[in-house]
Design a protein around this motif. Structure first.
Motif: not given
Length: 275
Positions: A54-55, A60-62, A77-78, A84-85
């Motif tokens: 799901w990541t 492209g998001q913060n 997770v981080a 995943a970008g």
């Protein structure tokens, strides 16, 4: 010791309520989440298991990952988010550090139709003025950034809510509405436990504008005037909502950072000059 890629509670709280706030994902174990059913404002819970799958949607998001103490779950997770970008951090010290700092937490029990995959859905009367713009702003900035808002004919709000799984607000006879002298915005601030001083200040302004009690705060009359102006500019309720988001962003930042700032003119050699 702080992570090489972490954000403190003090820094994160400064981002909350703004358009630049990161995506906040609570990745605690189900047992920990059930034992402590509270969320950092604006966050939502997702199981850390399966993060590899799901990541990808956060490319492209913060993003800030949160767990109980800012340890292995949020770190893992981080790391997957960065793979995943996404630009991903953890909350330094986790949710316990947030709590120890005395910062507000949203009770999970107050969240209607919570859906980890898509956000909540709300419905209210069309042609919004005050509450029906202010409340969506509050929800998107402090409760559920992915929330959807439906504006429909006043007589159909409850029926649409039943048929489409949407939570009605700002109509008579529903939970999320006026209570005594409070407007719907007040109700949401209290029920969601959002005891930020600046937000409580905004609530008094909204209450004054929405209930025609301009004596509550000097800015209430101005908020009413601008809100009525927006309702004349936009015939599309969703376009008006997007414009209103900027209005309330500015009002919140003023209440948080600039209430003592003045705009004065002084005379220099007979000519007026701003200071």
């Amino acid at each position: 010791m702080a992570s090489f890629s972490s954000i403190s509670s003090d820094k994160l709280v400064r981002l909350l309520g703004t358009a630049k706030a990161p995506v906040l994902i609570d990745v605690r174990d189900d047992d920990d989440f059930a034992a402590d059913p509270y969320l950092v404002p604006g966050s939502f819970h997702r199981a850390h298991a399966g993060a590899q799958q799901w990541t990808e949607r956060y490319r492209g998001q913060n993003v800030v990952a949160l767990c109980r103490h800012g340890g292995k779950l949020s770190e893992g997770v981080a790391a997957w988010l960065r793979h995943a970008g996404a630009t991903a951090e953890i909350l330094e010290g986790g949710i316990e550090a947030w709590r120890e700092a005395g910062l507000p937490l949203v009770p999970v029990a107050s969240l209607p139709n919570a859906d980890p995959s898509g956000g909540s859905v709300w419905v209210t009367r069309s042609r919004p003025k005050i509450d029906r713009i202010a409340c969506p702003w509050l929800i998107r900035r402090f409760v559920d950034p992915r929330a959807t808002f439906l504006y429909v004919t006043a007589s159909e709000v409850s029926a649409v809510g039943e048929r489409f799984g949407a939570t009605p607000f700002d109509i008579e006879g529903v939970f999320w509405s006026h209570r005594g002298e409070d407007c719907t915005f007040d109700t949401m601030v209290k029920e969601f436990g959002l005891s930020f001083p600046a937000l409580e200040h905004v609530a008094r302004i909204v209450r004054g504008a929405d209930t025609d009690r301009h004596d509550l705060e000097p800015e209430a009359a101005g908020l009413l005037a601008v809100s009525l102006g927006l309702s004349r500019i936009y015939s599309d309720d969703l376009e008006q909502l997007e414009a209103g988001m900027t209005l309330y962003d500015a009002l919140y930042r003023w209440a948080r950072d600039a209430t003592q700032e003045k705009h004065d003119w002084v005379s220099h050699g007979g000519k007026a000059k701003r200071t």
